[in-house]
Design a protein around this motif. Structure first.
Motif, PDB file in Angstrom:
ATOM      1  N   THR A  33     -85.711  29.256  51.018  1.00  0.00           N
ATOM      2  CA  THR A  33     -84.564  29.703  50.231  1.00  0.00           C
ATOM      3  C   THR A  33     -84.964  30.949  49.440  1.00  0.00           C
ATOM      4  N   TYR A  34     -84.129  31.968  49.487  1.00  0.00           N
ATOM      5  CA  TYR A  34     -84.431  33.246  48.824  1.00  0.00           C
ATOM      6  C   TYR A  34     -83.150  33.762  48.181  1.00  0.00           C
ATOM      7  N   TYR A  35     -83.314  34.723  47.276  1.00  0.00           N
ATOM      8  CA  TYR A  35     -82.105  35.270  46.645  1.00  0.00           C
ATOM      9  C   TYR A  35     -82.210  36.760  46.417  1.00  0.00           C
ATOM     10  N   GLY A  36     -81.038  37.383  46.327  1.00  0.00           N
ATOM     11  CA  GLY A  36     -80.908  38.773  45.932  1.00  0.00           C
ATOM     12  C   GLY A  36     -79.793  38.861  44.918  1.00  0.00           C
ATOM     13  N   GLY A  37     -79.946  39.723  43.922  1.00  0.00           N
ATOM     14  CA  GLY A  37     -78.968  39.815  42.855  1.00  0.00           C
ATOM     15  C   GLY A  37     -78.191  41.119  42.866  1.00  0.00           C
ATOM     16  N   PHE A  38     -76.934  41.039  42.417  1.00  0.00           N
ATOM     17  CA  PHE A  38     -76.036  42.199  42.387  1.00  0.00           C
ATOM     18  C   PHE A  38     -75.299  42.196  41.055  1.00  0.00           C
ATOM     19  N   ASP A  39     -75.571  43.197  40.236  1.00  0.00           N
ATOM     20  CA  ASP A  39     -74.938  43.261  38.924  1.00  0.00           C
ATOM     21  C   ASP A  39     -73.582  43.956  38.996  1.00  0.00           C
ATOM     22  N   PRO A  40     -72.565  43.424  38.313  1.00  0.00           N
ATOM     23  CA  PRO A  40     -71.236  44.042  38.294  1.00  0.00           C
ATOM     24  C   PRO A  40     -71.156  45.165  37.273  1.00  0.00           C
ATOM     25  N   THR A  41     -71.924  46.214  37.480  1.00  0.00           N
ATOM     26  CA  THR A  41     -71.894  47.369  36.584  1.00  0.00           C
ATOM     27  C   THR A  41     -70.996  48.475  37.134  1.00  0.00           C
ATOM     28  N   ALA A  42     -70.305  48.180  38.242  1.00  0.00           N
ATOM     29  CA  ALA A  42     -69.356  49.099  38.865  1.00  0.00           C
ATOM     30  C   ALA A  42     -68.314  48.237  39.573  1.00  0.00           C
ATOM     31  N   PRO A  43     -67.195  48.822  39.976  1.00  0.00           N
ATOM     32  CA  PRO A  43     -66.133  48.010  40.582  1.00  0.00           C
ATOM     33  C   PRO A  43     -66.412  47.565  42.011  1.00  0.00           C
ATOM     34  N   GLY A  44     -67.557  47.930  42.573  1.00  0.00           N
ATOM     35  CA  GLY A  44     -67.878  47.519  43.929  1.00  0.00           C
ATOM     36  C   GLY A  44     -69.318  47.835  44.274  1.00  0.00           C
ATOM     37  N   LEU A  45     -69.711  47.464  45.482  1.00  0.00           N
ATOM     38  CA  LEU A  45     -71.059  47.722  45.972  1.00  0.00           C
ATOM     39  C   LEU A  45     -71.092  49.013  46.780  1.00  0.00           C
ATOM     40  N   HIS A  46     -72.281  49.612  46.878  1.00  0.00           N
ATOM     41  CA  HIS A  46     -72.450  50.858  47.615  1.00  0.00           C
ATOM     42  C   HIS A  46     -73.568  50.691  48.637  1.00  0.00           C
ATOM     43  N   ILE A  47     -73.910  51.767  49.348  1.00  0.00           N
ATOM     44  CA  ILE A  47     -74.862  51.601  50.447  1.00  0.00           C
ATOM     45  C   ILE A  47     -76.272  51.294  49.962  1.00  0.00           C
ATOM     46  N   GLY A  48     -76.571  51.574  48.692  1.00  0.00           N
ATOM     47  CA  GLY A  48     -77.853  51.120  48.168  1.00  0.00           C
ATOM     48  C   GLY A  48     -77.910  49.605  48.132  1.00  0.00           C
ATOM     49  N   ASN A  49     -76.810  48.971  47.726  1.00  0.00           N
ATOM     50  CA  ASN A  49     -76.716  47.508  47.755  1.00  0.00           C
ATOM     51  C   ASN A  49     -76.716  46.981  49.182  1.00  0.00           C
ATOM     52  N   LEU A  50     -76.180  47.783  50.114  1.00  0.00           N
ATOM     53  CA  LEU A  50     -76.108  47.345  51.508  1.00  0.00           C
ATOM     54  C   LEU A  50     -77.500  47.136  52.098  1.00  0.00           C
ATOM     55  N   VAL A  51     -78.474  47.915  51.661  1.00  0.00           N
ATOM     56  CA  VAL A  51     -79.848  47.717  52.134  1.00  0.00           C
ATOM     57  C   VAL A  51     -80.310  46.296  51.835  1.00  0.00           C
ATOM     58  N   LEU A  52     -80.069  45.843  50.596  1.00  0.00           N
ATOM     59  CA  LEU A  52     -80.459  44.487  50.203  1.00  0.00           C
ATOM     60  C   LEU A  52     -79.638  43.448  50.956  1.00  0.00           C
ATOM     61  N   LEU A  53     -78.332  43.658  51.062  1.00  0.00           N
ATOM     62  CA  LEU A  53     -77.470  42.704  51.755  1.00  0.00           C
ATOM     63  C   LEU A  53     -77.893  42.512  53.208  1.00  0.00           C
ATOM     64  N   LEU A  54     -78.197  43.606  53.890  1.00  0.00           N
ATOM     65  CA  LEU A  54     -78.563  43.495  55.304  1.00  0.00           C
ATOM     66  C   LEU A  54     -79.951  42.884  55.469  1.00  0.00           C
TER      67      LEU A  54
END
Length: 438
Positions: A33-54
């Motif tokens: 089990t592993y995790y990645g975090g995403f802070d709501p400091t903007a109204p959406g995610l961008h391709i920098g976040n996409l690196v982590l998501l993928l």
């Protein structure tokens, strides 16, 4: 399952990690089990976040269980990473709305079906909001040596630039506590994050060791930059958003299509799920036939389909082809045409102005807006009306992909696409749009 480490390494997705051999053994032992975090400091995610998501998706496909954490708590204070000044604190209701938007975006990339590898979505506000200041200091804060916290690179940078508030200084404690909570609640043994978060990641590893005696792992992905070292989005005028409300699928597709040959190999590895043989074949084709832009087209197709789906990708492709004379503009639905024209030089014209008679003898700067030449100058694809007329005389001007034969040619109401748009083109690549207001 341990082959995932080899794949991540080949794709250039491991910037730094705790003991990689030990992590490989842990992954090989069974579902981790592993995790990645995403802070709501903007109204959406961008391709920098996409690196982590993928990266999280790759691990899930390899047989491991992801937790997508949205920082309902940490998003209220903001982390100091990469910032030279304090973040502006957003109102609680704004952050709450962004939490829900980002939770939905995370859900598009992970598989939440029941089972041993089914993803879990959590918000750290669920446990942080229950934590009193006294409990925070006694139970969590006592495990953090201040000298160690001060040694974090982002903290040192901020101190050199003028200082850091306790609010942002405490961010690393809150993130570390998230890892501890997820370890105790779900048996989470691995945290993923960007390399700029490395200090926060290892704070969590250290906290879990101090509190429970357990050994856990951290792995950081690199910041994806252009060959010149600059971040994507900075020179284009803004972030490359994943939400169609923040960036149209057409604009998103064009971003990937317009990457340079030098960028293609790395981007194919990081942002697509194509296999090694196919990526290396595309790299070779791109090098051998750069004018064909084979790698860029495949990159744009794959990433846009991944983010927006096959139907929106097909619309984006059709719009691009039609805009540049390789398709029928009238076959584009109004929404697709509108979003495509939003990405090119354009002007708005009142219908009454469009109906006024303009003549080729008018001086530049006249008020007539009826001729194609006038409209080319109005939307900016020609520097002046006289330059537009020359383009028409030389056979290089098009209205809705039809060559304009006369400098006095004017659009008719029948030319209006969806009753309101005109597409103008000078040469093969210079496209502009006119929106006619009633």
């Amino acid at each position: 399952m341990s082959e995932i480490i080899d794949d991540l390494t080949w794709r250039g997705l491991i910037a730094v990690s705790t003991d990689l051999d030990d992590l490989r053994k842990g992954l090989a032992a069974g579902p981790m089990t592993y995790y990645g975090g995403f802070d709501p400091t903007a109204p959406g995610l961008h391709i920098g976040n996409l690196v982590l998501l993928l990266t999280m998706r790759r691990l899930q496909q390899a047989g491991h269980r992801p937790i997508g954490l949205v920082g309902g708590a940490t998003g209220l204070i903001g982390d100091p990473s990469g910032k030279s000044a304090e973040r502006t604190l957003n109102p609680r209701d704004v952050v709450a709305a962004w939490v829900e938007r980002i939770r939905a975006e995370v859900g598009r990339f992970l598989d939440f079906d029941p089972g041993p590898t089914g993803a879990i979505a959590v918000s750290n506000l669920d446990w942080t909001s229950q934590l009193s200041a006294i409990d925070f200091l006694r139970d969590i804060g006592k495990h953090f040596p201040v000298n160690q916290m001060l040694s974090r690179e982002v903290v040192k940078t901020r101190l050199e630039q003028g200082g850091i508030s306790y609010t942002e200084f405490s961010y690393q404690i809150l993130q570390a506590n998230d890892f501890l909570e997820l370890h105790q609640r779900y048996g989470c043994d691995l945290q993923l994050g960007g390399s700029d978060q490395w200090g926060n990641l290892v704070s969590g590893v250290d906290l879990i060791r101090r509190v429970t005696g357990d050994s856990v792992h951290a792995l950081a992905t690199p910041l994806i930059t252009k060959p010149d070292g600059t971040k994507y989005g900075k020179s284009e005028g803004g972030a490359i958003w994943l939400s169609p409300e923040l960036m149209s699928p057409y604009a998103f597709y064009q971003f990937w299509l317009n990457r340079s040959d030098a960028e293609v190999p790395g981007l194919l590895r990081v942002f697509t799920f194509l296999g090694r043989d196919e990526i290396e074949h595309l790299e070779a084709e791109t090098a051998e036939r750069p004018a064909a832009r084979v790698g860029q087209r495949r990159l744009a197709d794959e990433v846009t389909t991944l983010v927006h789906g096959a139907a929106e990708t097909a619309k984006a492709v059709a719009a691009g082809q039609a805009l540049f004379g390789q398709g029928d503009l009238r076959e584009l639905d109004e929404g697709t045409l509108a979003t495509a024209l939003a990405e090119v030089p354009r002007a708005e014209v009142d219908k009454a102005d469009l109906a006024r008679a303009g003549t080729s003898s008018e001086p530049d700067g006249g008020t007539g807006l009826a001729t194609v030449a006038d409209l080319m100058a109005a939307c900016g694809i020609a520097p002046s009306k006289s330059a537009a007329r020359r383009a028409i005389q030389e056979g290089g001007a098009y209205l809705n992909n039809v060559k304009v034969g006369s400098v006095e040619a004017s659009p008719s109401e029948a030319d209006l696409l969806h009753g309101r748009y005109l597409v103008l083109r000078r040469g093969k690549r210079t496209v502009g749009g006119i929106e006619v207001r009633a």
